[in-house]
Design a protein around this motif. Structure first.
Motif, short mmCIF file in Angstrom:
data_model
loop_
_atom_site.label_atom_id
_atom_site.label_comp_id
_atom_site.label_asym_id
_atom_site.label_seq_id
_atom_site.Cartn_x
_atom_site.Cartn_y
_atom_site.Cartn_z
N THR A 165 0.84 -1.20 0.00
CA THR A 165 0.00 0.00 0.00
C THR A 165 0.87 1.25 0.00
OG1 THR A 165 -1.67 -1.21 1.27
CG2 THR A 165 -1.89 1.18 1.17
N GLY A 166 0.56 2.19 -0.87
CA GLY A 166 1.32 3.42 -0.95
C GLY A 166 1.92 3.60 -2.33
N THR A 167 2.94 4.40 -2.40
CA THR A 167 3.64 4.66 -3.67
C THR A 167 4.91 3.83 -3.73
OG1 THR A 167 4.99 6.45 -2.77
CG2 THR A 167 2.77 7.03 -3.56
N PRO A 168 5.53 3.75 -4.90
CA PRO A 168 6.81 3.01 -4.97
C PRO A 168 7.84 3.53 -3.97
CG PRO A 168 5.98 3.42 -7.17
CD PRO A 168 5.08 4.17 -6.24
N GLN A 169 7.77 4.82 -3.63
CA GLN A 169 8.74 5.40 -2.72
C GLN A 169 8.37 5.22 -1.25
OE1 GLN A 169 7.21 7.27 -5.23
NE2 GLN A 169 8.86 6.76 -6.68
N THR A 174 -3.37 1.87 5.61
CA THR A 174 -4.64 2.37 5.07
C THR A 174 -5.17 3.47 5.98
OG1 THR A 174 -5.90 0.67 6.26
CG2 THR A 174 -5.19 0.15 4.02
N GLY A 175 -6.01 4.33 5.43
CA GLY A 175 -6.52 5.47 6.19
C GLY A 175 -7.60 5.13 7.19
N ILE A 176 -8.07 3.91 7.18
CA ILE A 176 -9.06 3.43 8.14
C ILE A 176 -8.49 2.20 8.83
CG2 ILE A 176 -11.06 4.33 6.89
CD1 ILE A 176 -11.46 1.50 5.74
N PRO A 177 -9.01 1.81 10.01
CA PRO A 177 -8.45 0.66 10.73
C PRO A 177 -8.86 -0.67 10.08
CG PRO A 177 -10.29 1.55 11.96
CD PRO A 177 -10.04 2.50 10.81
N THR A 178 -8.23 -0.99 8.98
CA THR A 178 -8.64 -2.12 8.15
C THR A 178 -8.60 -3.44 8.91
OG1 THR A 178 -7.88 -0.99 6.17
CG2 THR A 178 -8.13 -3.37 6.02
N SER A 179 -7.56 -3.68 9.70
CA SER A 179 -7.46 -4.96 10.41
C SER A 179 -8.55 -5.10 11.46
CB SER A 179 -6.08 -5.08 11.06
OG SER A 179 -5.07 -5.12 10.08
N ARG A 235 4.10 -1.59 -4.86
CA ARG A 235 3.18 -0.53 -4.43
C ARG A 235 2.92 0.37 -5.63
NH1 ARG A 235 6.88 -0.74 -0.30
NH2 ARG A 235 7.94 1.12 -1.10
N MET A 236 1.65 0.52 -5.97
CA MET A 236 1.29 1.19 -7.22
C MET A 236 0.58 2.51 -7.01
SD MET A 236 2.43 -0.90 -9.59
CE MET A 236 1.59 -0.30 -11.05
#
Length: 406
Positions: A165-169, A174-179, A235-236
């Motif tokens: 998750t995120g950019t290649p750099q 995630t912006g919400i508590p996914t787990s 990460r794309m």
């Protein structure tokens, strides 16, 4: 069809799906409260057991909802709050008496804490085999990480979600508590399945749900792709490793997200929307495989074209052509989203400080609406629940074993 329907007898009021089901929830934070809130929405009576003095610590993550915490308002509508000291014999006895008449117990205390208090699944079901007991934890009841603290960000990292998750750099959570959300939703599924089996057999269940295992399951195709290719999924950002064009593209005043998933869609995009018909047969872009291979060139020609229109103009063109696309909405935009308003998805509920808007749950029954109950103050129902348990409420409140909200 209209005439036939008019001739049928009126359907009986079936009520909410979980009317008559009682859930005792020894819970905190996000995962278990999310699960039990959905059970409450479906009609279950949910008794939330909280600590005297502080209660569920999610009450104090912030106080942005007219003095109440945003997490707590989201997760705890429709519940009864019992503030009781589980470190005392008397406090545990109150909860035990409520459990004796309950259908379901849900808990997500620290590893081993529920069992030490006498509310472990084995002990509860030894007395009442028909009881459904759901235990939520970070990593499950066994294994080398069973005793580890399991905050959402940490579980996302262990499950590989942050790595993809995120950019290649820059990797990001995630912006919400996914787990937490994943574990809570699997808990709802498990409880409903256990109640259905109990209806058939009379036998309850002990089920456990791990945040880690729920998140690994949600890794889905990325997990299987990496497992069978030996290649770590990249990460794309907003792009997609297997599809092009699939990204955010500039407009005159912003950007549009466009996702073209097949070759027919590409031809429609470049001819009907972007007015670049020569690109339809360009060998660099004619198939998705070639577009992915020439992703940088594909994205460049799409971006150059989309920048000719405003966001609203491009959105309308894409919608008319049937091309999958979306505007990037801020939270304020979502609150006022015309789709939610047109479908009447907001209701007003009470909190201890003010009336607020809350979203209906996403599951819609044709014949009955979810019960959108109020968010309880700490100990709002303590006296009534003490009396229901058959103890001297005044004595317990005076001695600080329990607490009633003002």
């Amino acid at each position: 069809m209209v005439g036939m329907a008019a001739d049928l007898p009126a359907a009986p009021d079936a009520g909410r799906p979980l009317d008559g089901i009682t859930v005792v929830a020894i819970e905190q934070a996000v995962a278990a409260p999310l699960a039990t809130r959905h059970l409450a929405d479906l009609g279950a009576r949910v008794i939330k057991v909280e600590r005297v003095g502080r209660g569920d610590f999610a009450r104090d993550y912030d106080h942005v909802v007219h003095g109440s915490g945003a997490h707590f308002v989201w997760l705890n509508r429709g519940k009864e709050s019992l503030a009781v000291d589980l470190k005392t014999d008397e406090g545990r006895e109150v909860v035990r008496r409520l459990v004796d008449r309950a259908d379901v117990v849900v808990q997500n205390l620290a590893p081993g804490a529920a069992a030490r208090l006498g509310f472990g699944a084995a002990e509860l079901r030894a007395a009442r085999p028909e009881l459904v007991v759901a235990d939520l934890s970070g990593y499950g009841s066994g294994g080398p990480m069973a005793q580890r603290k399991a905050y959402d960000m940490l579980v996302q990292a262990e499950a590989g979600l942050i790595a993809i998750t995120g950019t290649p750099q820059t990797p990001v959570k995630t912006g919400i508590p996914t787990s937490d959300i994943a574990a809570g939703m699997y808990c709802v599924q498990a409880v409903l399945a256990a109640l259905l089996r109990r209806w058939r057999t009379g036998v309850g269940a002990a089920v456990e749900i791990s945040m880690f295992e729920a998140t690994v399951e949600w890794m889905g195709y990325a997990l299987y792709s990496g497992m069978h290719t030996g290649i770590q999924p990249a990460r794309m950002g907003l792009s997609h490793s297997s599809i092009a064009p699939y990204d955010a593209y500039p407009t005159r005043d912003g950007q549009m997200l466009i996702g073209v998933q097949n070759d027919h869609g590409w031809r429609t995009l470049v001819t009907s929307v972007l007015e670049l018909p020569d690109l339809a047969a360009d060998p660099r872009f004619a198939t998705n495989v070639e577009r992915v291979r020439h992703r940088a060139e594909c994205d460049a020609v799409v971006a150059a074209a989309t920048s000719r229109w405003s966001t609203a103009e491009l959105d309308a063109r894409l919608a008319a052509a049937g091309i999958p696309a979306a505007q990037l909405k801020d939270v304020d935009d979502v609150v006022a989203h015309p789709q939610l308003r047109a479908r009447d998805r907001w209701r007003t509920i009470g909190t201890e400080h003010a009336r607020v808007e809350a979203l209906l749950p996403p599951v819609t029954f044709a014949d009955v609406e979810a019960r959108m109950g109020d968010v309880p103050a700490l100990g709002a129902h303590t006296r009534a629940l003490l009396e229901e348990s058959g103890v001297d409420a005044d004595d317990y409140l005076r001695r600080g074993i329990a607490e009633q909200s003002r």
